[in-house]
Every structure is written in C-alpha cells, then in structure tokens.
Design a protein around this motif. Structure first.
Motif, PDB file in Angstrom:
ATOM      1  N   ALA A  14       0.823  -1.207   0.000  1.00 56.51           N
ATOM      2  CA  ALA A  14       0.000   0.000   0.000  1.00 56.51           C
ATOM      3  C   ALA A  14       0.862   1.264   0.000  1.00 56.51           C
ATOM      4  N   SER A  15       2.025   1.179  -0.601  1.00 60.11           N
ATOM      5  CA  SER A  15       2.921   2.329  -0.782  1.00 60.11           C
ATOM      6  C   SER A  15       3.177   3.117   0.500  1.00 60.11           C
ATOM      7  N   ARG A  16       3.322   2.384   1.618  1.00 57.94           N
ATOM      8  CA  ARG A  16       3.621   3.002   2.914  1.00 57.94           C
ATOM      9  C   ARG A  16       2.499   3.926   3.418  1.00 57.94           C
ATOM     10  N   SER A  17       1.301   3.744   2.913  1.00 55.70           N
ATOM     11  CA  SER A  17       0.192   4.649   3.233  1.00 55.70           C
ATOM     12  C   SER A  17      -0.941   3.904   3.952  1.00 55.70           C
ATOM     13  N   TRP A  18      -1.301   4.380   5.151  1.00 61.52           N
ATOM     14  CA  TRP A  18      -2.443   3.782   5.849  1.00 61.52           C
ATOM     15  C   TRP A  18      -3.734   4.069   5.101  1.00 61.52           C
ATOM     16  N   SER A  19      -3.803   5.184   4.432  1.00 63.36           N
ATOM     17  CA  SER A  19      -4.991   5.505   3.633  1.00 63.36           C
ATOM     18  C   SER A  19      -5.168   4.492   2.504  1.00 63.36           C
ATOM     19  N   LYS A  20      -4.077   4.170   1.799  1.00 65.64           N
ATOM     20  CA  LYS A  20      -4.145   3.162   0.734  1.00 65.64           C
ATOM     21  C   LYS A  20      -4.412   1.770   1.315  1.00 65.64           C
ATOM     22  N   PHE A  21      -3.882   1.511   2.492  1.00 62.28           N
ATOM     23  CA  PHE A  21      -4.118   0.245   3.181  1.00 62.28           C
ATOM     24  C   PHE A  21      -5.625   0.097   3.444  1.00 62.28           C
ATOM     25  N   SER A  22      -6.235   1.155   3.954  1.00 63.67           N
ATOM     26  CA  SER A  22      -7.679   1.143   4.213  1.00 63.67           C
ATOM     27  C   SER A  22      -8.474   0.981   2.927  1.00 63.67           C
ATOM     28  N   ASN A 108      -7.998   2.715  13.200  1.00 65.25           N
ATOM     29  CA  ASN A 108      -8.329   2.473  11.792  1.00 65.25           C
ATOM     30  C   ASN A 108      -9.687   1.775  11.716  1.00 65.25           C
ATOM     31  N   ARG A 109     -10.698   2.509  11.283  1.00 64.42           N
ATOM     32  CA  ARG A 109     -12.073   1.988  11.259  1.00 64.42           C
ATOM     33  C   ARG A 109     -12.223   0.796  10.313  1.00 64.42           C
ATOM     34  N   ASP A 110     -11.440   0.737   9.254  1.00 58.33           N
ATOM     35  CA  ASP A 110     -11.538  -0.377   8.318  1.00 58.33           C
ATOM     36  C   ASP A 110     -10.986  -1.662   8.935  1.00 58.33           C
ATOM     37  N   ILE A 111      -9.905  -1.556   9.694  1.00 58.92           N
ATOM     38  CA  ILE A 111      -9.381  -2.724  10.413  1.00 58.92           C
ATOM     39  C   ILE A 111     -10.398  -3.163  11.463  1.00 58.92           C
ATOM     40  N   LEU A 112     -10.989  -2.207  12.178  1.00 57.30           N
ATOM     41  CA  LEU A 112     -11.987  -2.545  13.202  1.00 57.30           C
ATOM     42  C   LEU A 112     -13.212  -3.221  12.596  1.00 57.30           C
ATOM     43  N   GLN A 113     -13.570  -2.834  11.371  1.00 52.96           N
ATOM     44  CA  GLN A 113     -14.712  -3.478  10.714  1.00 52.96           C
ATOM     45  C   GLN A 113     -14.425  -4.941  10.444  1.00 52.96           C
ATOM     46  N   VAL A 114     -13.208  -5.243  10.000  1.00 51.00           N
ATOM     47  CA  VAL A 114     -12.848  -6.645   9.771  1.00 51.00           C
ATOM     48  C   VAL A 114     -12.877  -7.402  11.100  1.00 51.00           C
ATOM     49  N   LEU A 115     -12.397  -6.783  12.169  1.00 45.80           N
ATOM     50  CA  LEU A 115     -12.428  -7.410  13.491  1.00 45.80           C
ATOM     51  C   LEU A 115     -13.866  -7.745  13.897  1.00 45.80           C
ATOM     52  N   GLY A 120     -17.908 -11.516  14.675  1.00 48.05           N
ATOM     53  CA  GLY A 120     -19.360 -11.424  14.740  1.00 48.05           C
ATOM     54  C   GLY A 120     -19.822 -10.701  15.984  1.00 48.05           C
ATOM     55  N   ALA A 121     -19.066  -9.678  16.390  1.00 43.47           N
ATOM     56  CA  ALA A 121     -19.355  -8.962  17.625  1.00 43.47           C
ATOM     57  C   ALA A 121     -19.050  -7.476  17.445  1.00 43.47           C
ATOM     58  N   PRO A 122     -19.765  -6.612  18.171  1.00 45.68           N
ATOM     59  CA  PRO A 122     -19.459  -5.185  18.091  1.00 45.68           C
ATOM     60  C   PRO A 122     -18.084  -4.886  18.695  1.00 45.68           C
ATOM     61  N   VAL A 123     -17.428  -3.898  18.130  1.00 45.93           N
ATOM     62  CA  VAL A 123     -16.097  -3.496  18.577  1.00 45.93           C
ATOM     63  C   VAL A 123     -16.194  -2.089  19.158  1.00 45.93           C
ATOM     64  N   TYR A 124     -15.615  -1.931  20.334  1.00 42.90           N
ATOM     65  CA  TYR A 124     -15.595  -0.646  21.026  1.00 42.90           C
ATOM     66  C   TYR A 124     -14.159  -0.175  21.158  1.00 42.90           C
ATOM     67  N   VAL A 125     -13.977   1.138  21.280  1.00 45.42           N
ATOM     68  CA  VAL A 125     -12.660   1.729  21.501  1.00 45.42           C
ATOM     69  C   VAL A 125     -12.771   2.733  22.642  1.00 45.42           C
ATOM     70  N   ILE A 126     -11.633   3.017  23.259  1.00 44.94           N
ATOM     71  CA  ILE A 126     -11.577   4.072  24.262  1.00 44.94           C
ATOM     72  C   ILE A 126     -10.621   5.135  23.757  1.00 44.94           C
ATOM     73  N   ASP A 127     -10.918   6.351  24.093  1.00 36.80           N
ATOM     74  CA  ASP A 127     -10.094   7.474  23.638  1.00 36.80           C
ATOM     75  C   ASP A 127      -8.973   7.706  24.644  1.00 36.80           C
ATOM     76  N   ALA A 166     -17.487  -0.297  15.489  1.00 36.28           N
ATOM     77  CA  ALA A 166     -17.861  -1.139  14.342  1.00 36.28           C
ATOM     78  C   ALA A 166     -18.825  -2.220  14.799  1.00 36.28           C
ATOM     79  N   THR A 167     -19.761  -2.548  13.924  1.00 39.51           N
ATOM     80  CA  THR A 167     -20.677  -3.666  14.165  1.00 39.51           C
ATOM     81  C   THR A 167     -20.538  -4.641  13.002  1.00 39.51           C
ATOM     82  N   PRO A 168     -20.811  -5.918  13.255  1.00 35.83           N
ATOM     83  CA  PRO A 168     -20.646  -6.906  12.187  1.00 35.83           C
ATOM     84  C   PRO A 168     -21.538  -6.608  10.981  1.00 35.83           C
TER      85      PRO A 168
END
Length: 182
Positions: A14-22, A108-115, A120-127, A166-168
């Motif tokens: 992804a050319s060293r880019s998290w944006s391209k990775f997503s 990274n919301r796209d990684i969390l979506q895969v998680l 098959g479970a909702p994913v939570y984060v803390i700030d 993220a939710t499944p």
C-alpha cells in the motif's frame, strides 16, 4: 509482531500509506475470495510458527497475492487466528460478546470493521493512549484499595465509557464460519 507485520505489508502493498491500506480493505470482499494468509516475521509462541503462509481459494499454498488481496489476507488472518486461539482456550463468541480494541490499529475503522466481522461482535474503543498502562494503573489502584474486599468494577466505575466503533456486517458470520476451519 502483529503491528510490525501490518506495517511491513502496508509498506509493500500500500505504498507506505495507511490511507491506501484502508482503501485496499474497502476494495476487497469479505472473505477475500477464499484467499487466506498467515504472516509471522518472528517466531510466535501461539501458534509456534514463523514465515508467510498464503493459500488460494483452492487451499493451495501460493508465493504471493496481489496488493489489495495481500492486505485483506493479513488482517483477516490475524483476526481469525486470534478467534481460533480464544476459542481454543474455551472462550465462545455469543450474542452478548463485545470486543474492546486498543493500540494503534484501534484508530483504523476499516481494520476494526474486519475485526467485528470475523468475531461477529461489536467493537468498542476508548479514547486513550497507552491503554496497557491505564489498565495496569487500574489494577494497581485495585490492589491498593484492598483487592478482594473491593470489586474491580468499583475501581473502574469512573473510567471513560468505550464508544462503539464497528458492528458486524450482514452476512459476515456465514463467510467467516466457513473460512475458520481452513
């Protein structure tokens, strides 16, 4: 090892880019067309393995994947391996299961979506940064408060509430339930 491998595949595919990775995650289908990858640069404890192991939809070992497929294979492989390990320890994904994601990938919301999809479970984060340190501080405070006489829930009752990230996706459980045995 997980974050270092994500960075390595990001740099290569992804050319060293998290944006391209997503964007690679967004552009590939859930289940990656049956292409699976397991990536270990250094010897792991569980599973005791090293190297890059890629399998196509026919379950044949292959040397490489196209960039976008490689990115999804990495992320799906990491989370499927974690789910298999957790279930091997006796944990079960149930309707009330919730996942709290911490660390760099939790931004990274796209990684969390895969998680969310793999488990098959909702994913939570803390700030919060340095979540391991925060957890250790709560455990130390719990010990100072008497440990057994004070429930841990009392110690953390004023902690910030996690937020839903993220939710499944619809149909995710069928996709990953079919892939997990492979």
């Amino acid at each position: 090892n997980g974050s270092l491998m994500r960075e390595k595949i990001r740099d290569k595919s992804a050319s060293r880019s998290w944006s391209k990775f997503s964007k690679a995650l967004q552009s590939t289908e859930m289940g990656n067309g049956g292409n699976l990858g397991f990536y270990f640069d250094v010897m792991e404890i569980t599973p005791e393995i090293i190297g890059c192991h890629r399998f196509n939809a026919e379950n044949h070992k292959v040397a490489a994947f196209p960039g976008d497929v490689e990115v999804r294979a990495l992320i799906e492989g990491q989370f499927m391996a974690k789910r298999i390990h957790a279930e091997g320890l006796g944990y079960r994904v149930m309707s009330k299961t919730k996942i709290l994601a911490t660390g760099g990938a939790s931004h990274n919301r796209d990684i969390l979506q895969v998680l969310a999809d793999v488990f098959g479970a909702p994913v939570y984060v803390i700030d919060t940064a340095n979540s391991a340190c925060v957890g250790s501080a709560y455990r130390a405070f719990h010990g100072l408060e008497g440990g057994r006489d004070v429930p841990f829930s009392e110690v953390v009752k004023l902690a910030p509430n996690p937020s839903l990230a993220a939710t499944p996706s619809l149909g995710a459980s069928q996709v990953y339930e079919a892939l997990l045995p492979q």
